[in-house]
Design a protein around this motif. Structure first.
Motif, PDB file in Angstrom:
ATOM      1  N   LEU A  63     -31.942  -5.854   1.077  1.00  0.00           N
ATOM      2  CA  LEU A  63     -30.858  -6.652   1.663  1.00  0.00           C
ATOM      3  C   LEU A  63     -31.400  -7.690   2.645  1.00  0.00           C
ATOM      4  O   LEU A  63     -30.947  -8.837   2.659  1.00  0.00           O
ATOM      5  N   LEU A  64     -32.382  -7.288   3.461  1.00  0.00           N
ATOM      6  CA  LEU A  64     -32.967  -8.248   4.401  1.00  0.00           C
ATOM      7  C   LEU A  64     -33.727  -9.349   3.677  1.00  0.00           C
ATOM      8  O   LEU A  64     -33.665 -10.512   4.074  1.00  0.00           O
ATOM      9  N   ALA A  65     -34.455  -8.998   2.629  1.00  0.00           N
ATOM     10  CA  ALA A  65     -35.199 -10.019   1.879  1.00  0.00           C
ATOM     11  C   ALA A  65     -34.247 -11.051   1.293  1.00  0.00           C
ATOM     12  O   ALA A  65     -34.548 -12.249   1.288  1.00  0.00           O
ATOM     13  N   LEU A  66     -33.091 -10.590   0.840  1.00  0.00           N
ATOM     14  CA  LEU A  66     -32.085 -11.501   0.296  1.00  0.00           C
ATOM     15  C   LEU A  66     -31.310 -12.228   1.402  1.00  0.00           C
ATOM     16  O   LEU A  66     -30.640 -13.222   1.141  1.00  0.00           O
ATOM     17  N   GLY A  67     -31.397 -11.711   2.611  1.00  0.00           N
ATOM     18  CA  GLY A  67     -30.622 -12.289   3.710  1.00  0.00           C
ATOM     19  C   GLY A  67     -29.153 -11.978   3.568  1.00  0.00           C
ATOM     20  O   GLY A  67     -28.308 -12.811   3.881  1.00  0.00           O
ATOM     21  N   LEU A  68     -28.839 -10.778   3.122  1.00  0.00           N
ATOM     22  CA  LEU A  68     -27.462 -10.369   2.902  1.00  0.00           C
ATOM     23  C   LEU A  68     -27.085  -9.296   3.918  1.00  0.00           C
ATOM     24  O   LEU A  68     -27.756  -8.269   4.002  1.00  0.00           O
ATOM     25  N   PHE A  69     -26.029  -9.544   4.696  1.00  0.00           N
ATOM     26  CA  PHE A  69     -25.601  -8.643   5.781  1.00  0.00           C
ATOM     27  C   PHE A  69     -26.747  -8.425   6.779  1.00  0.00           C
ATOM     28  O   PHE A  69     -26.982  -7.307   7.242  1.00  0.00           O
ATOM     29  N   THR A  70     -27.455  -9.476   7.090  1.00  0.00           N
ATOM     30  CA  THR A  70     -28.677  -9.385   7.898  1.00  0.00           C
ATOM     31  C   THR A  70     -28.460  -8.681   9.220  1.00  0.00           C
ATOM     32  O   THR A  70     -29.215  -7.766   9.562  1.00  0.00           O
ATOM     33  N   ARG A  71     -27.463  -9.090   9.983  1.00  0.00           N
ATOM     34  CA  ARG A  71     -27.295  -8.514  11.319  1.00  0.00           C
ATOM     35  C   ARG A  71     -26.959  -7.024  11.290  1.00  0.00           C
ATOM     36  O   ARG A  71     -27.604  -6.245  11.997  1.00  0.00           O
ATOM     37  N   PRO A  72     -25.970  -6.570  10.515  1.00  0.00           N
ATOM     38  CA  PRO A  72     -25.698  -5.121  10.516  1.00  0.00           C
ATOM     39  C   PRO A  72     -26.845  -4.299   9.922  1.00  0.00           C
ATOM     40  O   PRO A  72     -27.143  -3.210  10.414  1.00  0.00           O
ATOM     41  N   VAL A  73     -27.504  -4.825   8.898  1.00  0.00           N
ATOM     42  CA  VAL A  73     -28.642  -4.102   8.311  1.00  0.00           C
ATOM     43  C   VAL A  73     -29.781  -4.024   9.325  1.00  0.00           C
ATOM     44  O   VAL A  73     -30.397  -2.966   9.503  1.00  0.00           O
ATOM     45  N   ALA A  74     -30.067  -5.116  10.003  1.00  0.00           N
ATOM     46  CA  ALA A  74     -31.122  -5.121  11.022  1.00  0.00           C
ATOM     47  C   ALA A  74     -30.800  -4.133  12.142  1.00  0.00           C
ATOM     48  O   ALA A  74     -31.695  -3.465  12.662  1.00  0.00           O
ATOM     49  N   PHE A  75     -29.525  -4.017  12.493  1.00  0.00           N
ATOM     50  CA  PHE A  75     -29.110  -3.057  13.518  1.00  0.00           C
ATOM     51  C   PHE A  75     -29.444  -1.625  13.081  1.00  0.00           C
ATOM     52  O   PHE A  75     -30.023  -0.847  13.844  1.00  0.00           O
ATOM     53  N   LEU A  76     -29.090  -1.282  11.847  1.00  0.00           N
ATOM     54  CA  LEU A  76     -29.392   0.060  11.325  1.00  0.00           C
ATOM     55  C   LEU A  76     -30.895   0.315  11.266  1.00  0.00           C
ATOM     56  O   LEU A  76     -31.365   1.394  11.647  1.00  0.00           O
ATOM     57  N   LEU A  77     -31.638  -0.669  10.802  1.00  0.00           N
ATOM     58  CA  LEU A  77     -33.069  -0.485  10.635  1.00  0.00           C
ATOM     59  C   LEU A  77     -33.809  -0.439  11.970  1.00  0.00           C
ATOM     60  O   LEU A  77     -34.796   0.294  12.106  1.00  0.00           O
ATOM     61  N   ALA A  78     -33.343  -1.184  12.961  1.00  0.00           N
ATOM     62  CA  ALA A  78     -33.952  -1.096  14.297  1.00  0.00           C
ATOM     63  C   ALA A  78     -33.762   0.312  14.849  1.00  0.00           C
ATOM     64  O   ALA A  78     -34.694   0.898  15.423  1.00  0.00           O
ATOM     65  N   GLY A  79     -32.574   0.867  14.656  1.00  0.00           N
ATOM     66  CA  GLY A  79     -32.318   2.242  15.091  1.00  0.00           C
ATOM     67  C   GLY A  79     -33.182   3.236  14.350  1.00  0.00           C
ATOM     68  O   GLY A  79     -33.731   4.177  14.945  1.00  0.00           O
ATOM     69  N   GLU A  80     -33.332   3.041  13.043  1.00  0.00           N
ATOM     70  CA  GLU A  80     -34.183   3.943  12.264  1.00  0.00           C
ATOM     71  C   GLU A  80     -35.617   3.905  12.775  1.00  0.00           C
ATOM     72  O   GLU A  80     -36.269   4.945  12.920  1.00  0.00           O
ATOM     73  N   MET A  81     -36.119   2.723  13.072  1.00  0.00           N
ATOM     74  CA  MET A  81     -37.499   2.613  13.544  1.00  0.00           C
ATOM     75  C   MET A  81     -37.678   3.205  14.932  1.00  0.00           C
ATOM     76  O   MET A  81     -38.712   3.801  15.225  1.00  0.00           O
ATOM     77  N   ALA A  82     -36.676   3.076  15.790  1.00  0.00           N
ATOM     78  CA  ALA A  82     -36.757   3.704  17.116  1.00  0.00           C
ATOM     79  C   ALA A  82     -36.805   5.224  16.967  1.00  0.00           C
ATOM     80  O   ALA A  82     -37.628   5.900  17.594  1.00  0.00           O
ATOM     81  N   ILE A  83     -35.943   5.750  16.118  1.00  0.00           N
ATOM     82  CA  ILE A  83     -35.927   7.201  15.877  1.00  0.00           C
ATOM     83  C   ILE A  83     -37.247   7.646  15.255  1.00  0.00           C
ATOM     84  O   ILE A  83     -37.828   8.658  15.663  1.00  0.00           O
ATOM     85  N   ALA A  84     -37.740   6.896  14.280  1.00  0.00           N
ATOM     86  CA  ALA A  84     -39.008   7.240  13.636  1.00  0.00           C
ATOM     87  C   ALA A  84     -40.138   7.280  14.660  1.00  0.00           C
ATOM     88  O   ALA A  84     -40.972   8.188  14.641  1.00  0.00           O
TER      89      ALA A  84
END
Length: 129
Positions: A63-84
């Motif tokens: 989704l990020l590579a396509l630039g689709l729903f960038t902001r909400p996807v980035a929000f989820l992935l930032a949280g995943e990386m913090a947890i990781a």
């Protein structure tokens, strides 16, 4: 300083390239967890957490590579990386270079930046109404 000021006109393109290249690297992390591709010397055991992380990384990266729903996807992935980082890396050692957490930290902060900056150029988000 004139040179750097003139580069500002390419900010959307630079942001788009940052988003795409980061997403492609992130897809690799997900595909390695889910499909062991690229092949790893130590494949991940597919536990519930690893499977969830792999799905987020693979699908979110696409989704990020396509630039689709960038902001909400980035929000989820930032949280995943913090947890990781705090669950998998920090318990090994305090220093990121010693605990192999430097990629997780970098991904987290790039995704945080994308939340605020948006998708940049070359994004499907730009075509949505």
């Amino acid at each position: 300083m004139k040179l750097f000021e003139s580069l500002a006109q390419y900010r959307p393109q630079a942001l788009g390239v940052l988003r795409i290249m980061t997403a492609l690297q992130f897809i690799e992390h997900g595909s390695q967890k889910l499909f062991n591709f690229p092949v790893s010397a130590q494949p991940h055991a597919l536990t519930g957490l690893t499977t969830a992380a792999g799905i987020l990384e693979f699908a979110g990266g696409i989704l990020l590579a396509l630039g689709l729903f960038t902001r909400p996807v980035a929000f989820l992935l930032a949280g995943e990386m913090a947890i990781a980082y705090f669950m998998a890396h920090m318990p090994r050692d305090f220093f990121p270079v010693n605990n192999s957490g430097d990629a997780a930290i970098s991904f987290c902060f790039i995704f945080l930046y994308l939340i605020f900056a948006g998708s940049g150029a070359f994004a499907l988000d730009n075509r949505r109404g």
